[in-house]
Design a protein around this motif. Structure first.
Motif, PDB file in Angstrom:
ATOM      1  N   ILE A   1       0.649  -1.112   0.085  1.00 45.34           N
ATOM      2  CA  ILE A   1       0.063  -0.067   0.142  1.00 45.34           C
ATOM      3  C   ILE A   1       0.882   1.384  -0.030  1.00 45.34           C
ATOM      4  CG2 ILE A   1      -1.369   1.256   1.737  1.00 45.34           C
ATOM      5  CD1 ILE A   1      -3.244  -0.556   0.236  1.00 45.34           C
ATOM      6  N   PHE A   3       0.543   5.615  -0.349  1.00 45.05           N
ATOM      7  CA  PHE A   3      -0.053   6.907  -0.297  1.00 45.05           C
ATOM      8  C   PHE A   3       0.548   7.960  -1.384  1.00 45.05           C
ATOM      9  CE2 PHE A   3      -1.073   4.461   3.421  1.00 45.05           C
ATOM     10  CZ  PHE A   3      -2.345   4.505   3.654  1.00 45.05           C
ATOM     11  N   ILE A  51      -4.819   6.092  -2.008  1.00 53.23           N
ATOM     12  CA  ILE A  51      -4.235   5.103  -1.571  1.00 53.23           C
ATOM     13  C   ILE A  51      -4.037   3.813  -2.887  1.00 53.23           C
ATOM     14  CG2 ILE A  51      -4.423   3.002  -0.143  1.00 53.23           C
ATOM     15  CD1 ILE A  51      -6.621   4.524   1.370  1.00 53.23           C
ATOM     16  N   LYS A  53      -2.751   0.333  -4.206  1.00 52.78           N
ATOM     17  CA  LYS A  53      -2.575  -1.184  -4.063  1.00 52.78           C
ATOM     18  C   LYS A  53      -1.694  -1.719  -5.264  1.00 52.78           C
ATOM     19  CE  LYS A  53      -4.569  -4.624  -1.432  1.00 52.78           C
ATOM     20  NZ  LYS A  53      -5.809  -5.147  -0.877  1.00 52.78           N
ATOM     21  N   ILE A  80     -13.489   5.021   0.373  1.00 50.35           N
ATOM     22  CA  ILE A  80     -12.797   3.858  -0.023  1.00 50.35           C
ATOM     23  C   ILE A  80     -13.594   3.186  -0.894  1.00 50.35           C
ATOM     24  CG2 ILE A  80     -11.601   1.738   1.377  1.00 50.35           C
ATOM     25  CD1 ILE A  80     -10.137   4.411   1.902  1.00 50.35           C
ATOM     26  N   LEU A  84     -13.313  -2.646   0.116  1.00 48.35           N
ATOM     27  CA  LEU A  84     -12.104  -2.886   1.051  1.00 48.35           C
ATOM     28  C   LEU A  84     -12.733  -1.856   2.377  1.00 48.35           C
ATOM     29  CD1 LEU A  84      -9.448  -2.509  -1.246  1.00 48.35           C
ATOM     30  CD2 LEU A  84     -10.120  -4.549   0.261  1.00 48.35           C
ATOM     31  N   GLN A  85     -14.069  -1.393   2.344  1.00 52.21           N
ATOM     32  CA  GLN A  85     -14.453  -0.499   3.461  1.00 52.21           C
ATOM     33  C   GLN A  85     -14.277  -1.123   4.619  1.00 52.21           C
ATOM     34  OE1 GLN A  85     -17.915   1.257   2.632  1.00 52.21           O
ATOM     35  NE2 GLN A  85     -17.258   2.364   1.029  1.00 52.21           N
ATOM     36  N   LYS A  87     -12.072  -1.813   6.952  1.00 51.43           N
ATOM     37  CA  LYS A  87     -10.775  -2.594   7.182  1.00 51.43           C
ATOM     38  C   LYS A  87      -9.562  -1.726   7.558  1.00 51.43           C
ATOM     39  CE  LYS A  87     -11.475  -5.864   3.519  1.00 51.43           C
ATOM     40  NZ  LYS A  87     -12.031  -7.113   4.187  1.00 51.43           N
ATOM     41  N   TYR A  89      -8.630   1.192   6.188  1.00 51.60           N
ATOM     42  CA  TYR A  89      -7.845   1.910   5.111  1.00 51.60           C
ATOM     43  C   TYR A  89      -8.389   3.452   5.392  1.00 51.60           C
ATOM     44  CZ  TYR A  89      -6.540  -2.068   2.553  1.00 51.60           C
ATOM     45  OH  TYR A  89      -5.844  -3.334   2.493  1.00 51.60           O
ATOM     46  N   ARG A  92      -6.318   4.975   8.071  1.00 55.94           N
ATOM     47  CA  ARG A  92      -4.665   5.088   7.712  1.00 55.94           C
ATOM     48  C   ARG A  92      -4.660   6.132   6.722  1.00 55.94           C
ATOM     49  NH1 ARG A  92      -2.403  -0.459   5.773  1.00 55.94           N
ATOM     50  NH2 ARG A  92      -0.648   0.768   5.421  1.00 55.94           N
ATOM     51  N   LEU A  93      -5.616   6.529   5.763  1.00 56.27           N
ATOM     52  CA  LEU A  93      -5.738   7.628   4.839  1.00 56.27           C
ATOM     53  C   LEU A  93      -5.650   8.806   5.466  1.00 56.27           C
ATOM     54  CD1 LEU A  93      -6.060   8.662   1.999  1.00 56.27           C
ATOM     55  CD2 LEU A  93      -8.463   8.230   2.361  1.00 56.27           C
ATOM     56  N   LYS A  96      -2.230   9.625   7.153  1.00 57.85           N
ATOM     57  CA  LYS A  96      -1.337  10.269   6.249  1.00 57.85           C
ATOM     58  C   LYS A  96      -1.650  11.567   5.867  1.00 57.85           C
ATOM     59  CE  LYS A  96       1.797   6.836   5.288  1.00 57.85           C
ATOM     60  NZ  LYS A  96       2.923   7.242   5.986  1.00 57.85           N
TER      61      LYS A  96
END
Ligand code: ACO
Length: 162
Positions: A1, A3, A51, A53, A80, A84-85, A87, A89, A92-93, A96
């Motif tokens: 992953i 950013f 983000i 991948k 997101i 993948l919601q 989880k 992310y 983390r987004l 960042k």
């Protein structure tokens, strides 16, 4: 992953990523007119943190505009991809993003949160009580009926990195 900050710089790579991100926003924010999403994502005053991948696949992101003289930034869109919601992310987004925006001398974040997203923003340190003086932000960002204005203070010395 990874950013990455992507702007409309005319390169093929940026275009592709912004189109993918625009499609995620359009799908995840169905109440937003598609043309409006396109306009802001490709607007030169806006930037996006994506983000990514497996080097190329955009799975989410945040589109924002900085107001350097006012030392705040407005988050226009955040999403997101559906599969993948919830989880982690989104968290983390945001971390960042805060880490990035802190280095740009931004002190506050503002966003019009969708009703469904208020809970998410609360967990990321956003409040409905706006501490910024109105003169500092009113007239800079557009009023928007469909959401709740929320604010987050970006502390200049906190380590938001994760
Ligand atoms: N309401 C309440 N809590 C939520 C919501 C929600 N809609 N979404 C996530 N959470 C919670 C999670 O349960 C989690 O809580 P926990 O830390 O106690 O476990 C926490 O918020 C963070 O969850 P993440 O897994 O990090 O969040 P996710 O990766 O799903 O990203 C996001 C959150 C961006 C809101 C995502 O769910 C999404 O894309 N939703 C659809 C689009 C959307 O609503 N975007 C925001 C609109 S407002 C705007 O764009 C300005």
């Amino acid at each position: 992953i990874e950013f990455k900050i992507i702007t409309n710089d005319g390169t093929h790579e940026s275009m592709k990523m912004l189109i993918d991100l625009k499609n995620i926003f359009a799908r995840q924010l169905p109440k937003m007119p598609k043309e409006y999403i396109v306009r802001l994502v490709f607007d030169r005053n806006h930037e996006s943190m994506c983000i990514i991948k497996d080097n190329t696949k955009v799975i989410g992101g945040i589109c924002y505009r900085k107001y350097p003289t006012q030392r705040f930034a407005e988050i226009a869109f955040l999403a997101i991809t559906a599969t993948l919601q919830v989880k982690g992310y989104g968290t983390r987004l945001m971390n960042k993003f805060k880490e990035h925006i802190q280095k740009q001398d931004v002190e506050y974040l503002l966003t019009y949160a969708d009703n469904y997203a208020i809970g998410y923003f609360r967990k990321q340190g956003f409040y409905q009580e706006i501490k910024m003086q109105p003169e500092r932000w009113k007239g800079f960002i557009k009023d928007y009926d469909g959401g709740t204005l929320m604010e987050c203070y970006v502390h200049s010395t906190i380590d938001y990195g994760n």
